[in-house]
Design a protein around this motif. Structure first.
Motif, PDB file in Angstrom:
ATOM      1  N   PRO A   1      -1.525  -1.776   5.635  1.00  0.00           N
ATOM      2  CA  PRO A   1      -0.153  -1.254   5.593  1.00  0.00           C
ATOM      3  C   PRO A   1       0.524  -1.386   4.231  1.00  0.00           C
ATOM      4  O   PRO A   1       1.549  -0.749   3.978  1.00  0.00           O
ATOM      5  N   MET A   2      -0.024  -2.217   3.335  1.00  0.00           N
ATOM      6  CA  MET A   2       0.544  -2.320   1.989  1.00  0.00           C
ATOM      7  C   MET A   2       0.513  -0.962   1.296  1.00  0.00           C
ATOM      8  O   MET A   2       1.434  -0.611   0.539  1.00  0.00           O
ATOM      9  N   SER A   3      -0.557  -0.196   1.553  1.00  0.00           N
ATOM     10  CA  SER A   3      -0.632   1.140   0.948  1.00  0.00           C
ATOM     11  C   SER A   3       0.488   2.037   1.470  1.00  0.00           C
ATOM     12  O   SER A   3       1.062   2.834   0.723  1.00  0.00           O
ATOM     13  N   THR A   4       0.813   1.889   2.765  1.00  0.00           N
ATOM     14  CA  THR A   4       1.920   2.666   3.343  1.00  0.00           C
ATOM     15  C   THR A   4       3.234   2.295   2.661  1.00  0.00           C
ATOM     16  O   THR A   4       4.054   3.169   2.339  1.00  0.00           O
ATOM     17  N   ALA A   5       3.411   0.999   2.418  1.00  0.00           N
ATOM     18  CA  ALA A   5       4.646   0.539   1.767  1.00  0.00           C
ATOM     19  C   ALA A   5       4.743   1.070   0.336  1.00  0.00           C
ATOM     20  O   ALA A   5       5.816   1.506  -0.099  1.00  0.00           O
ATOM     21  N   LEU A   6       3.639   1.058  -0.387  1.00  0.00           N
ATOM     22  CA  LEU A   6       3.642   1.553  -1.765  1.00  0.00           C
ATOM     23  C   LEU A   6       3.933   3.050  -1.827  1.00  0.00           C
ATOM     24  O   LEU A   6       4.649   3.528  -2.710  1.00  0.00           O
ATOM     25  N   GLU A   7       3.373   3.793  -0.878  1.00  0.00           N
ATOM     26  CA  GLU A   7       3.620   5.243  -0.844  1.00  0.00           C
ATOM     27  C   GLU A   7       5.030   5.547  -0.339  1.00  0.00           C
ATOM     28  O   GLU A   7       5.721   6.418  -0.873  1.00  0.00           O
ATOM     29  N   LYS A   8       5.457   4.823   0.678  1.00  0.00           N
ATOM     30  CA  LYS A   8       6.759   5.068   1.304  1.00  0.00           C
ATOM     31  C   LYS A   8       7.910   4.816   0.330  1.00  0.00           C
ATOM     32  O   LYS A   8       8.918   5.537   0.342  1.00  0.00           O
ATOM     33  N   THR A   9       7.762   3.799  -0.514  1.00  0.00           N
ATOM     34  CA  THR A   9       8.820   3.466  -1.480  1.00  0.00           C
ATOM     35  C   THR A   9       8.690   4.251  -2.779  1.00  0.00           C
ATOM     36  O   THR A   9       9.513   4.076  -3.693  1.00  0.00           O
TER      37      THR A   9
ATOM     38  N   ALA B   1       2.329 -11.466   3.952  1.00  0.00           N
ATOM     39  CA  ALA B   1       2.795 -10.258   3.255  1.00  0.00           C
ATOM     40  C   ALA B   1       3.224  -9.196   4.261  1.00  0.00           C
ATOM     41  O   ALA B   1       4.262  -8.538   4.093  1.00  0.00           O
ATOM     42  N   LEU B   2       2.435  -9.035   5.301  1.00  0.00           N
ATOM     43  CA  LEU B   2       2.744  -8.046   6.336  1.00  0.00           C
ATOM     44  C   LEU B   2       4.066  -8.363   7.023  1.00  0.00           C
ATOM     45  O   LEU B   2       4.918  -7.486   7.227  1.00  0.00           O
TER      46      LEU B   2
ATOM     47  N   LEU C   1      11.890  -7.237   5.811  1.00  0.00           N
ATOM     48  CA  LEU C   1      12.737  -6.577   4.803  1.00  0.00           C
ATOM     49  C   LEU C   1      12.947  -5.095   5.108  1.00  0.00           C
ATOM     50  O   LEU C   1      13.491  -4.356   4.272  1.00  0.00           O
ATOM     51  N   ASP C   2      12.525  -4.669   6.285  1.00  0.00           N
ATOM     52  CA  ASP C   2      12.702  -3.271   6.737  1.00  0.00           C
ATOM     53  C   ASP C   2      12.026  -2.258   5.824  1.00  0.00           C
ATOM     54  O   ASP C   2      12.416  -1.083   5.787  1.00  0.00           O
ATOM     55  N   ILE C   3      11.013  -2.702   5.107  1.00  0.00           N
ATOM     56  CA  ILE C   3      10.244  -1.763   4.290  1.00  0.00           C
ATOM     57  C   ILE C   3       9.299  -0.965   5.183  1.00  0.00           C
ATOM     58  O   ILE C   3       9.091   0.229   4.992  1.00  0.00           O
ATOM     59  N   LEU C   4       8.757  -1.644   6.183  1.00  0.00           N
ATOM     60  CA  LEU C   4       7.904  -0.997   7.181  1.00  0.00           C
ATOM     61  C   LEU C   4       8.448  -1.271   8.573  1.00  0.00           C
ATOM     62  O   LEU C   4       9.013  -2.344   8.834  1.00  0.00           O
ATOM     63  N   THR C   5       8.285  -0.308   9.465  1.00  0.00           N
ATOM     64  CA  THR C   5       8.601  -0.535  10.869  1.00  0.00           C
ATOM     65  C   THR C   5       7.467  -1.348  11.488  1.00  0.00           C
ATOM     66  O   THR C   5       6.344  -1.379  10.949  1.00  0.00           O
ATOM     67  N   PRO C   6       7.707  -2.026  12.609  1.00  0.00           N
ATOM     68  CA  PRO C   6       6.615  -2.772  13.258  1.00  0.00           C
ATOM     69  C   PRO C   6       5.402  -1.891  13.562  1.00  0.00           C
ATOM     70  O   PRO C   6       4.257  -2.341  13.446  1.00  0.00           O
TER      71      PRO C   6
END
Length: 610
Positions: free
Chosen positions: A478-486, A29-30, A36-41
C-alpha cells in the motif's frame, strides 16, 4: 505528500538499522498511513488480498512439498554433479538455471521453486545458503528480461509501443538485453557474495551437543545389517494370522519391528506406503512386508517354514515411523525393572529396538533385560508417539528433537507425484492457451500437494509458510498507493526527467533508468513501469529520438531492483531463509543495481540506436 515522505524515510531507516523485525516496521508504517488519513482502511489492507501475496503463500507450500518429498534433493544432486564440486561453477549454474526458468515463469514462482533445491544443495555441499539465496532472487529478475513474458514491465513497454503506433517487440527481442544483464550479474555477484553474504554459524560452537541424524542412529546400531525384509506371498503360511499367533520371540528369538505395505497406481506415478508397528493383534496380509530383527540363521529358518520371500537389501527409511534415543535418569521408576514390564508398548505404542550400556549394545532377549540408570534405549514408533515421550520427564530424557527429525524425513516415494504437480503448474503459467490464471494454478498446486500426501499432515504444510515475508510484502504494497495518491511518485519522475532532458539523449537514458530504479524500491515494478513508460515515450518524442532504448531503460530499471528486500517478492522470499538484514541487500544489491545501470546506459543505444 510531506507526511508520506516522512513515513517512507523513517521506514527505510528502520529497515537499515535492523533493530526491529521488518514485518513489524512495515505494519507500523501501514498503521501510520491509516491514522493520518493518507489511505483508507480498505486501501491499506488491499495488500493482504493481493494476488502476489496469495501466490507467495501458495509457493511457500509448494516449495515445502518439493523439500518434503525429496524432489529438491534429487534435483540438487544433479546440479552438484554437473558442477563437478567446483564452488564457482555451482554458483554460476544456480544463476543460469534460475534465469532460464525465470524467462518463462514469474520471478516469484521461480524463486519458490528453486529455493528448496538451493537449500538442499547448500546442505549437501557444505555451502552456506546465504551465499546462494540472494543471487538466486536476483537471477530470477534477470531471467525475466530474456523474453517478452518474463516480467510484467516488459508487457507494459510493449503496450506503450503499440499504443503509439510503433513496431511491437517480438518474443525474443529482450534476449540480448537479458543475456548481458546475466553476464554483468554473475561478474559482479561472485566477489560481492563472497565478501558480504557469508553468515556466522551461530550453532558452530555447540556441535558436540547436536542430536544424531537418523542415518547416524541406523549406522551406530547397525540396523541396516541387523534387519531383513520379507514379503508375505499368496503361499505364505503366516497370511491372515496375528502377530501374537506367530509367537516369534519365544519360538525363534526374533522381533517384527515394522509391517509395511506398498502399492502403486498409474504406472508408479502415485505410490502409497503405510507403516505400522507389529502390535499383538495386527493381522498379517498378502503383500505386507515385515521387517525382522534377530539372528540371521533363525530368520532363514522361519522364512523357509513360513514360505515368505526375502526381499532385496534396502537401507532403512522412515516415513510414518521413526527412531530416537532416550536415556534413563538415576531417579527413574524403571531402574531395576525388566524391559517386558516397562510399559513402552502399552502406554506409548513404542518398540525398544536396542539398549546401549556404556560401550555395549544389547539386542537379544531384550524383554528379560533389567534396566539400569544411564541406559540409552533406541526406541521406534510413530513420530507423534515419540514426541509424547518428551512429556514424561521424570523417568527419562529424549535425546535430540523428534519433532525436528520428523520434519526432515522425506517421502521420496511421493517425488514423482510432486514433480508432476509442479510441472503442470509451470506449464499452465507458461502457455497462454491454458485458461488458468497463475494465482489459480499456484493455489491448485499447493492444495494438491497437501491432499495427495506430499506432507506429513496439514500442520506441516502451514509450517512451511514464512509469515514474516508475507506480512512484509502485504504491508509495504500500500505504500505505492500512498505515493501515487499523494502525487509524490509523479512529481519525482517528472522533475528528474525535465532536468535531465536538456543534457542529451544518453544522460536522459541514464536518468530514466535510475529514476525508475529508485521508484521501484518503494512501489511495485509493474506500477513503476506503468508510471514511467508514458514519460519515457514523451521524452523520446520531444528530443526526436527512438523510444525503444528509453522504454528498455524503464523495464530494466523496474526489473533490476536489488537494493531492498521489499522491492520485489523474490527478494523478500529469500530474506528469512538466508538470514539477511536490510544492509545485506544494500551491500550486494545496490552496487549491482548501479553498475547494471551505468553499463546498460551505453549498451542500450548500441542494441537500439537513438
Amino acid at each position: 505528500m510531506t507526511a508520506t515522505l516522512v513515513i517512507l524515510v523513517i521506514t527505510v531507516t528502520m529497515f537499515i538499522v535492523g533493530k526491529i523485525r521488518s514485518d513489524i516496521v512495515a505494519l507500523c508504517a501501514l498503521t501510520s498511513l491509516i491514522l493520518l488519513d493518507i489511505l483508507t482502511p480498505e486501501e491499506a489492507l488491499a495488500g493482504f488480498s493481493s494476488t502476489v501475496v496469495i501466490m507467495m503463500v501458495g509457493l511457500f507450500v509448494i516449495g515445502g512439498a518439493i523439500l518434503q518429498t525429496g524432489l529438491a534433493k534429487t534435483m540438487s544432486q544433479r546440479i552438484i554433479q554437473l558442477a563437478g564440486g567446483n564452488d564457482t561453477t555451482l554458483f554460476v549454474m544456480v544463476v543460469l538455471v534460475t534465469a532460464a526458468i525465470g524467462a518463462f515463469v514469474s520471478n516469484t514462482g521461480t524463486v519458490a521453486l528453486m529455493m528448496p533445491i538451493v537449500m538442499s544443495m547448500a546442505m549437501q555441499t557444505g555451502t552456506q545458503p546465504s551465499r546462494l539465496l540472494m543471487p538466486l532472487a536476483f537471477a530470477s529478475s534477470m531471467g525475466g528480461m530474456l523474453t517478452l513474458i518474463g516480467t510484467p514491465p516488459n508487457l507494459v513497454i510493449q503496450e506503450a509501443l503499440i499504443e503509439h503506433g510503433y513496431k511491437p517487440l517480438n518474443f525474443f527481442s529482450f534476449t540480448p538485453v537479458g543475456a548481458i544483464c546475466l553476464v554483468i550479474g554473475i561478474i559482479v555477484m561472485l566477489p560481492l557474495s563472497k565478501m558480504f553474504l557469508y553468515k556466522k554459524n551461530k550453532g558452530s560452537r555447540d556441535n558436540t551437543g547436536r542430536s544424531k541424524t537418523l542415518d547416524e542412529l541406523v549406522a551406530e546400531y547397525n540396523l541396516d545389517n541387523g534387519v531383513r525384509r520379507y514379503l508375505i506371498t499368496a503361499n505364505s503360511d503366516i497370511k491372515e494370522k496375528t502377530v501374537a499367533e506367530l509367537n516369534l520371540r519365544n519360538t525363534y528369538g526374533l522381533s517384527i519391528i515394522e509391517i509395511r505395505n506398498e502399492n502403486s497406481l498409474r504406472g508408479g506415478l502415485i505410490r502409497n506406503v503405510t507403516q505400522s508397528l507389529a502390535t499383538p493383534e495386527k493381522i498379517l496380509a498378502e503383500g505386507d512386508i515385515i521387517y525382522l530383527m534377530g539372528d540371521k540363521k533363525k530368520m532363514d529358518k522361519f522364512a523357509r517354514k513360513s514360505h515368505i520371500r526375502q526381499m532385496d537389501k534396502k537401507n532403512m527409511d522412515f516415513y510414518d515411523l521413526g527412531i530416537s534415543e532416550i536415556v534413563l535418569i538415576p531417579q527413574s521408576r524403571l531402574i531395576g525393572a525388566r524391559m517386558a514390564y516397562s510399559g513402552f508398548r502399552e502406554k506409548y505404542n513404542i518398540n525398544v529396538l536396542g539398549i546401549k550400556r556404556s560401550k555395549k549394545y544389547i539386542f537379544d532377549r531384550l524383554a528379560n533385560e533389567k534396566l539400569r540408570a544411564g541406559d540409552v534405549l533406541l526406541v521406534q514408533g510413530k513420530w507423534s508417539n515419540i514426541e509424547k515421550l518428551d512429556n514424561e520427564e521424570t523417568d527419562w530424557v529424549v535425546l535430540g528433537q523428534p519433532e525436528k527429525q520428523a520434519m526432515q524425513v522425506t517421502f521420496d516415494y511421493k517425488s514423482p507425484l510432486a514433480a508432476t504437480i509442479m510441472l503442470a503448474m509451470v506449464l499452465s503459467m507458461v502457455f497462454d492457451f491454458i485458461p488458468i490464471a497463475p494465482v489459480t494454478a499456484i493455489i491448485a498446486a499447493g492444495l494438491l500437494m497437501v491432499i495427495t500426501g506430499c506432507f506429513r499432515n496439514v500442520d506441516a504444510a502451514y509450517k512451511t509458510i514464512n509469515w514474516e515475508s508475507v506480512v512484509l510484502i502485504a504491508a509495504m504494497m500500500p505504500m505505492s498507493t500512498a505515493l501515487e495518491k499523494t502525487g509524490t511518485s509523479a512529481l519525482i519522475s517528472h522533475s528528474l526527467v525535465e532536468v535531465l532532458g536538456a543534457q542529451g539523449p544518453t544522460v536522459l537514458l541514464c536518468g530514466l533508468y535510475f529514476t525508475t530504479s529508485l521508484l521501484t524500491m518503494f512501489i511495485s515494478n509493474t506500477a513503476t513501469a506503468v508510471l514511467m513508460a508514458p514519460i519515457a515515450m514523451t521524452s523520446a518524442v520531444e528530443i526526436g529520438a527512438s523510444p525503444y532504448p528509453y522504454l528498455f531503460a524503464v523495464t530494466l530499471g523496474a526489473s533490476m531492483c536489488f537494493a531492498s528486500p521489499f522491492s520485489t517478492p523474490p527478494n523478500a522470499l529469500v530474506m528469512h531463509a538466508g538470514s539477511y538484514k536490510f544492509s545485506d541487500y544494500i551491500k550486494v544489491g545496490l552496487p549491482l543495481q548501479i553498475i547494471m545501470g551505468i553499463i546498460m546506459t551505453f549498451i542500450l543505444p548500441l542494441l537500439f540506436p537513438f
